[in-house]
Design a protein around this motif. Structure first.
Motif, mmCIF file in Angstrom:
data_model
loop_
_atom_site.group_PDB
_atom_site.id
_atom_site.type_symbol
_atom_site.label_atom_id
_atom_site.label_comp_id
_atom_site.label_asym_id
_atom_site.label_seq_id
_atom_site.Cartn_x
_atom_site.Cartn_y
_atom_site.Cartn_z
ATOM 1 N N TRP A 47 -44.854 -18.553 -35.920
ATOM 2 C CA TRP A 47 -44.054 -17.369 -36.215
ATOM 3 C C TRP A 47 -44.558 -16.771 -37.530
ATOM 4 N N HIS A 48 -44.213 -15.543 -37.755
ATOM 5 C CA HIS A 48 -44.572 -14.911 -39.028
ATOM 6 C C HIS A 48 -44.006 -15.724 -40.191
ATOM 7 N N GLU B 260 -43.695 -23.512 -35.748
ATOM 8 C CA GLU B 260 -44.404 -23.391 -34.480
ATOM 9 C C GLU B 260 -43.471 -22.891 -33.379
ATOM 10 N N LEU B 261 -43.982 -22.040 -32.533
ATOM 11 C CA LEU B 261 -43.216 -21.566 -31.378
ATOM 12 C C LEU B 261 -43.176 -22.659 -30.315
ATOM 13 N N THR B 262 -42.026 -22.805 -29.683
ATOM 14 C CA THR B 262 -41.902 -23.828 -28.638
ATOM 15 C C THR B 262 -41.310 -23.226 -27.365
ATOM 16 N N ALA B 263 -41.280 -24.040 -26.357
ATOM 17 C CA ALA B 263 -40.724 -23.606 -25.067
ATOM 18 C C ALA B 263 -39.255 -23.215 -25.200
ATOM 19 N N ILE C 114 -38.547 -13.837 -29.081
ATOM 20 C CA ILE C 114 -37.852 -13.802 -30.377
ATOM 21 C C ILE C 114 -37.399 -15.204 -30.780
ATOM 22 N N ALA C 115 -36.979 -15.325 -32.026
ATOM 23 C CA ALA C 115 -36.532 -16.633 -32.528
ATOM 24 C C ALA C 115 -35.013 -16.654 -32.649
ATOM 25 N N VAL D 155 -37.317 -8.235 -37.758
ATOM 26 C CA VAL D 155 -38.527 -8.066 -36.935
ATOM 27 C C VAL D 155 -39.517 -9.171 -37.294
ATOM 28 N N ILE D 156 -39.340 -10.296 -36.651
ATOM 29 C CA ILE D 156 -40.178 -11.467 -36.896
ATOM 30 C C ILE D 156 -40.628 -12.004 -35.545
ATOM 31 N N GLY D 157 -41.908 -12.018 -35.346
ATOM 32 C CA GLY D 157 -42.429 -12.488 -34.069
ATOM 33 C C GLY D 157 -43.618 -13.398 -34.273
ATOM 34 N N THR D 158 -44.390 -13.535 -33.207
ATOM 35 C CA THR D 158 -45.626 -14.318 -33.310
ATOM 36 C C THR D 158 -46.824 -13.402 -33.071
ATOM 37 N N GLY D 159 -46.567 -12.100 -33.104
ATOM 38 C CA GLY D 159 -47.610 -11.124 -32.777
ATOM 39 C C GLY D 159 -48.663 -10.973 -33.849
#
Lengths: 542, 314
Positions: free
Chosen positions: A110-111, A120-123, A183-184, A200-204
């Motif tokens: 994530w940002h 870390e992004l997870t399922a 999104i988180a 506005v927080i993503g993994t982009g």
């Protein structure tokens, strides 16, 4: 001039030629890191992607957020086609017609902002996002994933979707920037929703650095973006510019790197005014033309007289001189759209001249139209009202007035009932009117939205109140047909059927002129909101 | 005496302001149809209509809503923007300086043009310079600000590939850039006001210059400057000050278009967006601010009368 099938194919051919030639040239060049790209975009009405249908929000999120899958972008992709590829999903399988299992990339961050601080992004994040998307009250796009029965996080990097029934367009829906930006949970919990810019927080590939309403915002490179080396462009400066003269001047002065209208285009009338000046001011500018996917149609209460009579609907369609409309509205360059899927979606749309028996309904024949009206019991025509909104566009105004004029020519006295935009969207756009409604429609990227949305009984966008078991059955069948070739056949059958039934009086649409600065390399324009996706692997050479 | 006069004027301003607040509060509620239903359909301000009504305070009787709103407004609480979710007062505090600077600069430019040119035209009545100035004034009155702004933005871009700065330049970040950015829109706004003020200055001064006391001043052998400025202008300027007071709402109205064209994040642009967003707390807040400003300016104009002409008393 209207585009004939041959011209559309030529256009497509030219596009493909450009598409196949350019990548080689692009590949021969080395991507360059750095630089600032400047764009004209919009103030998002809200930053919460699930609480609006506005392109202004969804476009902004293509820079900052990832999706499970996305549409492939770049000069190798022909405009109007949308091949799906993994975004957060490294791979996926479909064990059964109603089950999809996605394997997520590892190490997606994530940002680096609170409250997620680059974790870390997870399922679980994917599961939370989809469940919020489906259950959040006020999400008008939730229907896009209505087929989802449940979503499970099988382990830290595996997500399983179970559908209620087979839905061939499922991946297309996930790839569409209108839906499911991941999104988180922490952001929603911290801010209550995602409306403020701080949320506005993503993994982009880019992070929102600053937002000043009415002025603009900045995206800066996400240092830990999950594709190594990308994005190439360090900063994206966005200007909110609501005045067309100002936008034109800015573009002439080289302050915008892409055309100022969505999706990076310049409208035909503006383009014709400035293209000669641009030759000297910005000689390196690049352009590409392709049909736009914003359809315009006259909807009508086909569940009531007089529109329940097929002859009346045929007469209305024959009343429109589509070639003259294109000349008047689009400086002679436009497309006459068939019913259902517009010409722009070239993989799915059936051109007007291939509509078979129903094709005659799309020719200009006021004499036959009057005869049909008389046969239907309306020798002197009838009167009605057309609910519409100007959209603040002179083209929409001209379009509505010309359509009404053509109806008048065959004896239909249609009075324009002008509504304020918001009132129009909340009423007539969703079929709440008594007689007729007119306006531009949502630019979808898949065939299903154009068919299921506008023709399936009970759907919100079924403006004409169509309730035809034949078409409903065919729509469901195409949704359940996973083989694209077989699905295309069904969709073409649907379009031929719809051409005979003319539940909507389909009008004409634009041919877009995508324009971008010559310094922007490895960029390929396309339809849709995915600005971020199209710029991800692009770079600047200034 | 002056203090009593000002106190009385202040007293008269209070009912004006109160009536204005009733109008500001009532108008959004007179929009045909159920505005809340529309808001809910278009936006996502609440989960359902009851929640949105409660959020807007519409679930109580009208007079109760008004009194509560007024009470809060007096304490400086104008509610929360439905769009940005920030306090309306905070939003206004951020945007007011932009609009105030624009309006003040426009007024200043109008005065700087109108007074000397008006005096010159009156002092040189029916000369070439008078005709030129009067023609320019008619032009200034006739040309709409938005058209002038459009030309001033587009033509340099076509001719030289240049356009004024886009995006807002903060004074703290770049003082020169900031002044350069504000100057052009302020001048465009000021031109129309300048034309009206100039014509009135000229007309009033001509009338005064024909008075007996001015003839006496000439007969005493006073210098032209002394006669025209000291004896003439001071007596001619009161209607000009009145006009200046009435020009302010016009200038504020003009800022809506000018702020949009030049991308300035002011109050007028905020109001425009709020109307599009159906953000009623903001619409009410901005309108209240505008009304209060106009009342205050008129009060200041009245006070100025007393300073300019000691004979004016209640």
């Amino acid at each position: 001039m209207s585009l004939t099938r041959r011209e559309v194919l030529t256009l497509g051919g030219a596009t493909l030629a450009a598409a196949t030639l350019v990548p080689r040239a692009a590949r021969a060049q080395t991507p360059r890191r750095g630089g600032t790209l400047t764009l004209r975009l919009w103030d998002p009405p809200t930053w919460d992607p699930d609480l609006t249908i506005s392109y202004k929000t969804h476009i902004a999120h293509t820079f900052t957020h990832s999706r499970l899958v996305r549409h492939r972008a770049g000069p190798g992709v022909a405009p109007g086609t949308f091949p799906v590829e993994g975004d957060l999903a490294e791979s996926w399988t479909q064990p059964s017609e109603t089950t999809y299992v996605f394997k997520l990339r590892r190490g997606v961050r994530w940002h680096p902002k609170p409250p997620v601080n680059g974790r870390e992004l997870t399922a679980e994040d994917v599961k939370y996002t989809v469940e919020r998307f489906l259950t959040l009250k006020g999400n008008a796009n939730a229907y896009m994933l209505r087929s989802v029965d449940k979503v499970e996080a099988l382990d830290r990097y595996t997500v399983k979707f179970t559908l209620k029934e087979p839905f061939a367009w499922f991946l297309d829906m996930l790839a569409n920037p209108m839906a499911v930006a991941i999104i988180a949970r922490e952001c929603v919990e911290k801010f209550g929703d995602l409306k403020p810019a701080e949320a506005v927080i993503g993994t982009g590939p880019w992070m929102l650095e600053g937002y000043r309403p009415n002025v603009g915002y900045t995206f800066v490179r996400h240092p830990a973006y999950f594709v190594a080396g990308l994005p190439n462009i360090d900063r994206i400066e966005v200007t909110v510019d609501e005045d067309n003269a100002s936008r034109t001047a800015s573009f002439l002065a080289g302050k915008y790197d892409l055309g100022w209208e969505n999706p990076g285009i310049i409208s035909r009338s503006d383009w014709l005014q400035i293209k000669d000046t641009l030759k000297s001011k910005r000689p390196g500018l690049r352009t590409l033309e392709f049909p736009g996917n914003v359809g315009n149609h006259l909807s009508m209460r086909v569940d009531q007289r007089p529109f329940s009579d097929l002859r009346v609907r045929q007469a209305m369609s024959m009343a429109l001189d589509r070639k003259a409309l294109i000349d008047a509205l689009y400086e002679g360059v436009g497309v006459a759209n068939p019913p259902g899927v517009p010409v722009a979606l070239k993989e799915w749309s059936l051109p007007v001249d291939q509509l078979g028996e129903g094709a005659k309904n799309f020719g200009y024949d006021p004499k036959e139209a009057r005869r049909l009206l008389a046969a239907a019991g309306y020798p002197n025509g009838f009167s009605g009202s057309v609910c519409w909104a100007t959209y603040g566009s002179t083209i929409v105004v001209d379009h509505a007035q010309l359509v009404v004029k053509y109806l008048k020519d065959i004896g239909i006295d249609a009075k324009l009932d002008t509504k304020e935009y918001g009132a129009y969207i909340s009423t007539c756009f969703y079929g709440k009117f008594d007689s007729m409604a007119f306006g531009p429609q949502t630019p979808f990227l898949d065939g299903d939205n154009y068919l299921f949305g506008y023709y399936y009984p009970g759907e919100m966008k079924n403006q004409s109140h169509v309730n035809d078991p034949v078409v409903a059955d065919m729509i469901v069948r195409q949704r359940r047909t996973l083989d694209p070739a077989k699905r295309r056949e069904i969709i073409q059958d649907i379009q031929r059927y719809l051409a005979r039934q003319v539940y909507y009086t389909t009008s004409v649409g634009q041919v877009y002129t995508a324009v971008w600065d010559g310094a922007l390399k490895n960029y390929g324009p396309n339809l849709g909101y995915d600005y971020g996706g199209r710029l991800l692997a692009a770079w600047l050479e200034r | 005496m002056l203090r009593r006069y000002l106190a009385l004027r202040l007293l008269v301003a209070v009912p004006s302001l109160l009536i204005a607040t009733v109008i500001v509060f009532t108008l959004p509620r007179l929009i045909p149809g159920d505005a809340v239903q529309l808001m809910l359909a278009e936006t996502s301000y609440a989960k359902d209509i009851d929640e949105l009504r409660a959020k807007l305070g519409l679930d109580r009787p009208f007079h109760v809503q008004y009194v509560e709103w007024l009470g809060r407004a007096v304490r400086g609480d104008l509610g929360e923007s439905l769009w940005t979710r920030r306090a309306v007062v905070d939003e206004l505090a951020q945007r007011l300086p932009v609009t105030a600077e624009l309006a003040l600069d426009a007024t200043l430019i109008a005065l700087l043009i109108a007074l000397p040119v008006g005096v010159l035209a009156a002092a040189r009545q029916d000369s070439l310079s008078d005709y030129v100035v009067r023609s320019l004034a008619i032009l200034g009155l006739s040309v709409p600000g938005f058209w002038l702004a459009t030309l001033l933005i587009v033509l340099p871009a076509i001719w030289w590939g240049w356009r004024p700065v886009t995006g807002f330049v903060e004074f703290r970040a770049d003082p020169l850039g900031h002044v350069g950015q504000i100057l052009l829109p302020a001048a465009i706004l000021g031109v129309a006001s300048a034309a009206a003020l100039m014509r009135l200055t000229r007309g009033m001064l001509l009338e005064v210059l024909r008075q007996d006391y001015v003839r006496t001043a000439w007969a005493k052998g006073l210098a032209e400057r002394s006669v025209v400025i000291k004896h003439g202008l001071r007596n001619a300027v009161i209607p000009v000050v009145t006009l200046l007071g009435t020009q302010l709402p016009q200038i504020l109205g003009g800022t809506v278009v000018i702020e949009t064209i030049f991308g300035l994040p002011g109050v007028s642009r905020f109001l425009f967006d709020a109307i599009n967003q159906r953000d009623y707390p903001v619409i009410q807040g901005v309108n209240l601010l505008v009304v209060a400003t106009v009342v205050a300016v008129n009060l200041a104009v009245d006070a100025l009368y007393a300073v300019l002409d000691p004979r004016i008393r209640y």
